[in-house]
Design an enzyme around this catalytic site. Structure first.
Site, PDB file in Angstrom:
ATOM      1  N   HIS A 162     -62.837 -28.580   2.273  1.00  0.00           N
ATOM      2  CA  HIS A 162     -63.689 -28.773   3.453  1.00  0.00           C
ATOM      3  C   HIS A 162     -64.066 -30.240   3.560  1.00  0.00           C
ATOM      4  O   HIS A 162     -65.110 -30.669   3.071  1.00  0.00           O
ATOM      5  CB  HIS A 162     -64.932 -27.887   3.345  1.00  0.00           C
ATOM      6  CG  HIS A 162     -65.764 -27.854   4.588  1.00  0.00           C
ATOM      7  ND1 HIS A 162     -66.589 -26.793   4.905  1.00  0.00           N
ATOM      8  CD2 HIS A 162     -65.920 -28.744   5.598  1.00  0.00           C
ATOM      9  CE1 HIS A 162     -67.204 -27.043   6.050  1.00  0.00           C
ATOM     10  NE2 HIS A 162     -66.819 -28.234   6.478  1.00  0.00           N
ATOM     11  N   HIS A 204     -63.495 -33.325   6.685  1.00  0.00           N
ATOM     12  CA  HIS A 204     -62.954 -33.726   7.986  1.00  0.00           C
ATOM     13  C   HIS A 204     -62.482 -35.171   7.882  1.00  0.00           C
ATOM     14  O   HIS A 204     -63.266 -36.057   7.528  1.00  0.00           O
ATOM     15  CB  HIS A 204     -64.026 -33.605   9.068  1.00  0.00           C
ATOM     16  CG  HIS A 204     -64.562 -32.214   9.232  1.00  0.00           C
ATOM     17  ND1 HIS A 204     -64.102 -31.351  10.210  1.00  0.00           N
ATOM     18  CD2 HIS A 204     -65.511 -31.526   8.540  1.00  0.00           C
ATOM     19  CE1 HIS A 204     -64.746 -30.197  10.116  1.00  0.00           C
ATOM     20  NE2 HIS A 204     -65.602 -30.279   9.105  1.00  0.00           N
ATOM     21  N   HIS A 248     -65.823 -22.451  10.526  1.00  0.00           N
ATOM     22  CA  HIS A 248     -67.188 -22.814  10.156  1.00  0.00           C
ATOM     23  C   HIS A 248     -68.121 -21.698  10.623  1.00  0.00           C
ATOM     24  O   HIS A 248     -68.106 -21.319  11.804  1.00  0.00           O
ATOM     25  CB  HIS A 248     -67.597 -24.113  10.844  1.00  0.00           C
ATOM     26  CG  HIS A 248     -66.962 -25.341  10.270  1.00  0.00           C
ATOM     27  ND1 HIS A 248     -65.613 -25.438  10.019  1.00  0.00           N
ATOM     28  CD2 HIS A 248     -67.504 -26.547   9.918  1.00  0.00           C
ATOM     29  CE1 HIS A 248     -65.348 -26.640   9.526  1.00  0.00           C
ATOM     30  NE2 HIS A 248     -66.476 -27.335   9.454  1.00  0.00           N
ATOM     31  N   GLU A 306     -73.745 -21.725   8.773  1.00  0.00           N
ATOM     32  CA  GLU A 306     -74.360 -23.002   8.394  1.00  0.00           C
ATOM     33  C   GLU A 306     -75.739 -23.074   9.036  1.00  0.00           C
ATOM     34  O   GLU A 306     -76.760 -22.980   8.367  1.00  0.00           O
ATOM     35  CB  GLU A 306     -73.482 -24.164   8.848  1.00  0.00           C
ATOM     36  CG  GLU A 306     -74.055 -25.539   8.529  1.00  0.00           C
ATOM     37  CD  GLU A 306     -73.226 -26.673   9.115  1.00  0.00           C
ATOM     38  OE1 GLU A 306     -73.463 -27.819   8.710  1.00  0.00           O
ATOM     39  OE2 GLU A 306     -72.359 -26.427   9.989  1.00  0.00           O
ATOM     40  N   ASP A 316     -67.430 -32.388   3.025  1.00  0.00           N
ATOM     41  CA  ASP A 316     -67.597 -32.217   4.473  1.00  0.00           C
ATOM     42  C   ASP A 316     -67.274 -33.498   5.250  1.00  0.00           C
ATOM     43  O   ASP A 316     -66.141 -33.685   5.694  1.00  0.00           O
ATOM     44  CB  ASP A 316     -69.005 -31.719   4.787  1.00  0.00           C
ATOM     45  CG  ASP A 316     -69.130 -31.076   6.158  1.00  0.00           C
ATOM     46  OD1 ASP A 316     -68.123 -31.049   6.902  1.00  0.00           O
ATOM     47  OD2 ASP A 316     -70.219 -30.586   6.494  1.00  0.00           O
ATOM     48  N   ASP A 317     -68.258 -34.354   5.445  1.00  0.00           N
ATOM     49  CA  ASP A 317     -68.081 -35.624   6.165  1.00  0.00           C
ATOM     50  C   ASP A 317     -68.682 -36.734   5.303  1.00  0.00           C
ATOM     51  O   ASP A 317     -69.773 -37.243   5.581  1.00  0.00           O
ATOM     52  CB  ASP A 317     -68.768 -35.561   7.528  1.00  0.00           C
ATOM     53  CG  ASP A 317     -68.208 -34.460   8.407  1.00  0.00           C
ATOM     54  OD1 ASP A 317     -67.140 -34.667   9.007  1.00  0.00           O
ATOM     55  OD2 ASP A 317     -68.828 -33.380   8.473  1.00  0.00           O
TER      56      ASP A 317
END
Length: 364
Positions: free
Chosen positions: A25, A27, A221, A224, A301-302
């Site tokens: 996961h 991006h 996703h 969350e 994630d990011d």
């Protein structure tokens, strides 16, 4: 613990760094660090927001500082979508991917499955092939020079209409990039991200059901910001993996289903903290998932936006939960088992995990 402050922390840091990791996961557009945003903007003559309209864009330093103060998922997404406008050429996409792969490899990642968001790029006039071929170039370089295995996951954006996702899906099929029967299947799965609460929970159901018939890997996703019903909706439309999923613990029956079906959750603890989904990493239900037999991996994630790549995420979890070596072994092994790779590669990674654990068992 990142960096460690005591000899004991140093031993744990060494173990967590050495532990072979699978990241599921992350991006790629979320790996655009502020220096790269500003340098690509200059190179490509892209106008970022003026400092008068958004002071965060005054300098690399002010943008970096702003990244530590997101108020919500949508607040983060506003910066995320501005950042990706600096990507223009095939080499830009390749450079971005390579930048992430180098960092991941340095932190012990042996296999990584990365999201990318073609819709926004195509809406601003970029050709589909420029985006995909650039990222494929980055993947091939990582596999050749770093020895890691990679997979590309094409992400649909929930804040855009279904028709936009359908056009992208059809393009990927027509280009032969997707599915077991594709001429050159460089895209190994489909995902769905962006704003969770607001769009229909099963927005991409028609696409997912069609993709499922083609044996295309599916994730989404869910859970969350939205409650556990978002997770159920994703599973019901064919997803075999859930990205985030931290609200799963609110529904014991659904949690039993996820454990029984061996669904992998791609948990992102630092991201959850930064986006105010939890007040501390300790609120992420890591222990509950372990006790319930729910498979999960830990992910960044990011990372450019949340200030934590995968090793820092591992350290944050260890600080919050004081897990055992056996716990970490299970997490690492479940990450391998939930990866979209062949059995030979899985067995190789499981062997590497076993060798790592043997080195540290008598120390920690």
């Amino acid at each position: 613990m990142c960096p460690p402050n005591t000899p004991y922390q140093s031993q744990w840091h060494a173990f967590l760094h050495s532990l072979p990791k699978c990241e599921h996961h992350v991006h790629l557009e979320g790996c655009l660090e502020p220096p790269l945003i500003f340098s690509m903007a200059r190179k490509n003559n892209v106008s970022l927001p003026s400092p008068s309209s958004n002071p965060a864009y005054t300098s690399v330093e002010t943008l970096s500082k702003r990244y530590g103060h997101f108020s919500s998922l949508d607040d983060f997404l506003s910066f995320y979508f501005i950042g990706m406008t600096v990507l223009k050429t095939q080499s830009d996409f390749a450079e971005l991917a390579w930048t992430y792969f180098k960092r991941a490899h340095a932190e012990g990642v042996h296999h990584t499955e990365v999201f990318f968001d073609p819709q926004v790029h195509m809406e601003r006039g970029l050709e589909y092939r420029v985006i995909v071929d650039g990222y494929v170039d980055g993947c091939k370089r990582a596999e050749k020079e770093l020895g890691i295995s990679t997979r590309l996951i094409m992400c649909f954006l929930k804040h855009l209409p279904l028709e936009s996702a359908q056009r992208l899906y059809d393009t990927a099929l027509n280009e032969g990039d997707l599915g077991l029967d594709g001429r050159n299947p460089v895209i190994h799965g489909l995902g769905a991200s962006s704003s969770e609460v607001g769009p229909p929970k099963d927005l991409f159901r028609p696409i997912y059901l069609g993709a499922k018939e083609k044996s295309i890997n599916l994730t989404a996703h869910a859970g969350e910001e939205g409650d556990a019903s978002y997770i159920a909706a994703a599973l019901d439309m064919g997803a075999t993996r859930i990205d985030h999923g931290i609200r799963l613990g609110e529904d014991p029956e659904l949690m039993e289903r996820v454990a029984r079906e061996e669904v992998l959750l791609t948990v992102c603890p630092v991201s959850n903290l930064q986006l105010k989904c939890v007040k501390s990493v300790a609120e992420v239900p890591i222990r509950k998932f372990l006790d319930a037999g729910v498979r999960f991996s830990i992910n960044s994630d990011d990372p450019a936006y949340f200030g934590a790549y995968i090793l820092e995420c591992y350290c944050a979890v260890q600080e919050a939960f004081n897990l055992s070596v056996a716990d970490w072994r299970l997490i690492a092994e479940n990450g391998v088992k939930g990866s979209w790779i062949g059995e030979e590669r899985k067995n190789e990674l499981l062997w590497r995990i076993d060798e790592c654990v043997k080195r540290f068992e008598g120390v920690l």
